[in-house]
Design a protein around this motif. Sequence first.
Motif, PDB file in Angstrom:
ATOM      1  N   ARG A   1      39.815 -18.348  -3.491  1.00  0.00           N
ATOM      2  CA  ARG A   1      39.622 -19.478  -4.421  1.00  0.00           C
ATOM      3  C   ARG A   1      40.996 -19.791  -5.054  1.00  0.00           C
ATOM      4  O   ARG A   1      41.633 -18.904  -5.619  1.00  0.00           O
ATOM      5  CB  ARG A   1      38.618 -19.105  -5.490  1.00  0.00           C
ATOM      6  CG  ARG A   1      38.311 -20.271  -6.455  1.00  0.00           C
ATOM      7  CD  ARG A   1      37.453 -19.777  -7.606  1.00  0.00           C
ATOM      8  NE  ARG A   1      36.177 -19.288  -7.175  1.00  0.00           N
ATOM      9  CZ  ARG A   1      35.096 -20.033  -6.977  1.00  0.00           C
ATOM     10  NH1 ARG A   1      35.170 -21.324  -7.172  1.00  0.00           N
ATOM     11  NH2 ARG A   1      33.967 -19.502  -6.605  1.00  0.00           N
ATOM     12  N   CYS A   2      41.415 -21.054  -4.904  1.00  0.00           N
ATOM     13  CA  CYS A   2      42.684 -21.452  -5.492  1.00  0.00           C
ATOM     14  C   CYS A   2      42.586 -22.898  -6.008  1.00  0.00           C
ATOM     15  O   CYS A   2      41.750 -23.682  -5.540  1.00  0.00           O
ATOM     16  CB  CYS A   2      43.859 -21.329  -4.509  1.00  0.00           C
ATOM     17  SG  CYS A   2      43.686 -22.357  -3.036  1.00  0.00           S
ATOM     18  N   GLY A   3      43.410 -23.249  -6.950  1.00  0.00           N
ATOM     19  CA  GLY A   3      43.357 -24.610  -7.530  1.00  0.00           C
ATOM     20  C   GLY A   3      44.486 -24.847  -8.520  1.00  0.00           C
ATOM     21  O   GLY A   3      45.262 -23.941  -8.857  1.00  0.00           O
ATOM     22  N   GLY A   4      44.534 -26.081  -8.996  1.00  0.00           N
ATOM     23  CA  GLY A   4      45.540 -26.417  -9.982  1.00  0.00           C
ATOM     24  C   GLY A   4      45.160 -27.699 -10.730  1.00  0.00           C
ATOM     25  O   GLY A   4      44.231 -28.404 -10.337  1.00  0.00           O
ATOM     26  N   TYR A   5      45.894 -27.939 -11.806  1.00  0.00           N
ATOM     27  CA  TYR A   5      45.630 -29.161 -12.585  1.00  0.00           C
ATOM     28  C   TYR A   5      46.966 -29.683 -13.110  1.00  0.00           C
ATOM     29  O   TYR A   5      47.932 -28.921 -13.299  1.00  0.00           O
ATOM     30  CB  TYR A   5      44.651 -28.870 -13.722  1.00  0.00           C
ATOM     31  CG  TYR A   5      45.225 -28.036 -14.834  1.00  0.00           C
ATOM     32  CD1 TYR A   5      45.800 -28.665 -15.953  1.00  0.00           C
ATOM     33  CD2 TYR A   5      45.206 -26.654 -14.776  1.00  0.00           C
ATOM     34  CE1 TYR A   5      46.346 -27.898 -16.961  1.00  0.00           C
ATOM     35  CE2 TYR A   5      45.731 -25.889 -15.779  1.00  0.00           C
ATOM     36  CZ  TYR A   5      46.311 -26.516 -16.884  1.00  0.00           C
ATOM     37  OH  TYR A   5      46.847 -25.764 -17.900  1.00  0.00           O
TER      38      TYR A   5
END
Length: 939
Positions: free
Chosen positions: A851-855
């Motif tokens: 699980r990976c992400g960014g904002y």
Amino acid sequence: MTADPFSILRIEDMLVLDVEVVNLEREGARLVREDPDAPALLLVRLPSQHVNESVLSNGQFPETVAAFAAAPSTLVFLLPDGEDGIDLTIDALLDWNRLTPSIAPANQPLDDPNQATVIGGLPRTAIEFPTRVLLGHDHDGSPFAWSEPLTEPVTLDGRVELWHVELHGDNGGPVHLKAFSTPSRRPERTGMPLGRFMPGELLVRSSLDAFVDVDGTSLRRPLLADPFMLTPLGATVHISGSWPKAPEFLGLSLAGYEQISSLGRDEFVHTVRQGFLSSGHRASLVETTKRSYDDPGDLTSVAYLRKEAHIVVDQAEVTYGAEAGYDRHEGRQLPFRSIRLTDLVTPAIDPGEGAFWVTVGGVPFPFHATATDAEDRHVSMDMPLVFASVDALDRMAQVYNDPATADRANLGLGGQTVALAENPSADGSTGMPVTSARFALTPASGHPARALPAMVDAVARVPAVEQLTGLATETAVRLHDAYLEQGLDGQPTGAFLQLVDALPMNLSAEKAGGLAKPSMAVQAVTTRAGLLAPQFLGAAGDAVGVDAAALTRIFGGTKLLGPIDLAALLADVPATSVAELRDLGEDEIRRRLDGVSQELLPVPLMRIGNLPDGSGSELRYVWKPRLRNDLPLLDLGDAALVLEATTVRSPDALSKSAVRGELRRFAFEFADIVRVDFERLTFTARPGNKPDVTAAGVALTFRNDLEFVNRLREALPANVFGTGAFVDVTTSGVTAGYSLTLPTLSLGLFNLSNVALSARLTIPFDDRPARFRFAVCERQNPFNISVSLFGGGGFFALEVSTRGIEQIEGSLEFGGNASLDLGVASGGVHLMAGIAFQMTGDAVALTGYLRCGGYLSVLGIVSVTVEFYLALAYHKNNGICEVVGQGSVTVSVRVAFFSKSVSLSLERRFAGSAGDPSFADCVDPDDWDEYCLAFAPTP
């Protein structure tokens, strides 16, 4: 020319005589010798002298009874030497004293079996009385004379006297006669005063000199008759004979005979035949036939013949044992030293001949007897018996042992105490209450009866069985072959009884404490070892070795410490070890019974004794077997095992009865990774109390791949990592283990915390397998680790048992976060990943995720968020495999007051099973051959 036969008839006194001559011819009124050198004979034939009348059955008064007349009798006379003839007058023809009687010579056979009166070429005087018996003058030379013949009718008071002639002995005394022949080709008659074998016995006893006693004296005795009168209507006779007892091997049973007849009709017949009862007692069959009226007060009543038979016991007491004459076992097959009969004369019995059961009214007659056992106890009993005359002794065993009458050989003893075996120590160990005992006749060629009683089996209350089961019960037993062959002193265990049905000794795991569950079947009752499995005894009681196969049959299924078969760790018991029991005194045996020592007890021993305070009795069942040391889980190099069950019969039995097991100086090794040493493991259980299980001297050591645990334990201080080693002993099993909790470790940006190591070995006392579990932390309490902005955790556990790998599981997770703030814009990224594995039995599961992400946010007006998720799982269960993959991307955009999210997802499954097509199913054989040939080398 020899004169023709003629008759003498006289109506007045019923004189009827038929006369024949040999070598005499008629010359006028005289018969003269035809050949001077040949014997001249006068044969006078009289009418039948006896009527064989059947005996009346009890309660019957028929109008007619069966009767059979004897054949005519013949008096044979020789014309004396020197006389040339005889006058043809009644006076001369009836003057028999001046003629020479033709007497049957001694011990000379008939010229022709079909001519019963011709011996030595001459006809002999033959008076058929009784029927089927031909009497003649005895050859002992005793004087005899015929009465003066009645040449004319004698009238008295107007009545004519019946013609008769009487034979007298010396000085008018009894005349000596003998039975020298029996007519043949006569039909068999039953129900007569004399049995069918009597004619032959009278002949042998009165005529043959060949039968002699052991001292060489003749056993022949003549028949004595007084009077002996012949008439035209039959003989009036009182004849008797008495003979000494003959050796039984001669087969002569007739000892006494007496018969009284008037005018050919019997009035009294009495016979005594010697024989034996099936108990070995000498006895006689006395048969008496009398003529009596059916109603003496009625002048018109009929006089019938009635017979009564009685058994008269001639020998009241018989002793048995080694000197009695048994062919085998020296008399040990009968548990009595003697039997005395108190009923010496029976009431009238049912008719019987040869060998037969003595019955009265169809019911076996109970001879009351008092027997003496090997410990001089008197045992009272009633015995139905078989009588066999001496000439029928070879049939007595067949009659007694007939299965159709087996109930008659089963004697009720009413619970009287009987010593079933002879014990030289006379300690009472072979005595027990016996309800009934079944007997049979066994060969005894050294005894005159040729067969003597032996005990086949018995129903008794065996103290050892009652103490073992705790029930007052009756048990079917028989004498043990070892005792029969060698007695008690000739065998090591002192076996004397064998249970007809083996008695299982099944103690549950709760009662045996898991140390052992004795489940062997005992069958031998011994004086030295109590109840014993039959494999410890040879067929003849010799000490025999017991190998692993026999021990498996005895203790198959018996468990030690739960998973271990007891039979697998027992060493072979050599014959020499079993033989030791013969030489061990009772004091030495009791010393070995107490405590655990290297002095073994090669066979399980049972002891029954009184409590010291006299309040009851105690049964101890103890075994200290020899152990082997080749099992994969146990190290028994210096081990000692004791199994003991104590049963007490007393008011405080609950506190004294116990089951105890103790195993010393052994180790439990599991999968070569952990070893648990025990100095002593003891289990004690008492009725109504909680079982008591104790262990002493327990040491836990890790080996090979887990040896680092020992090093950690040694390297770290004892007070920094928890309780350490532990041992938990309960009635359900033993749990031994070790736990280590490592302190938190911080080195700069590195931090490691909540790390724990544990190992646990479980040894159950039931059928569950032993288990070992090693874990680095646990699922519910994983370790934690962080390095700068990254962190994670996990655990690992392994559990195996004696059945193999039970469970393997573990997981590892990691991730990180980062953020950035530039004033105008700010944002951040995150990443998380993990993997987990689990195998339970044949089921396998493997999962992983990312699980990976960014904002990103600009002035708080515009923001964009992106998240990516990917998961992959593998499952295998019951041979079916499946792979599942999942993925998704989510994008969110927000501008001022407007927002929008878009999500894309994907899932795929790949399944397979044991039924998927194989390579062979997918490739044609011809194509495969062509493919292989393409790579073949060129010849």
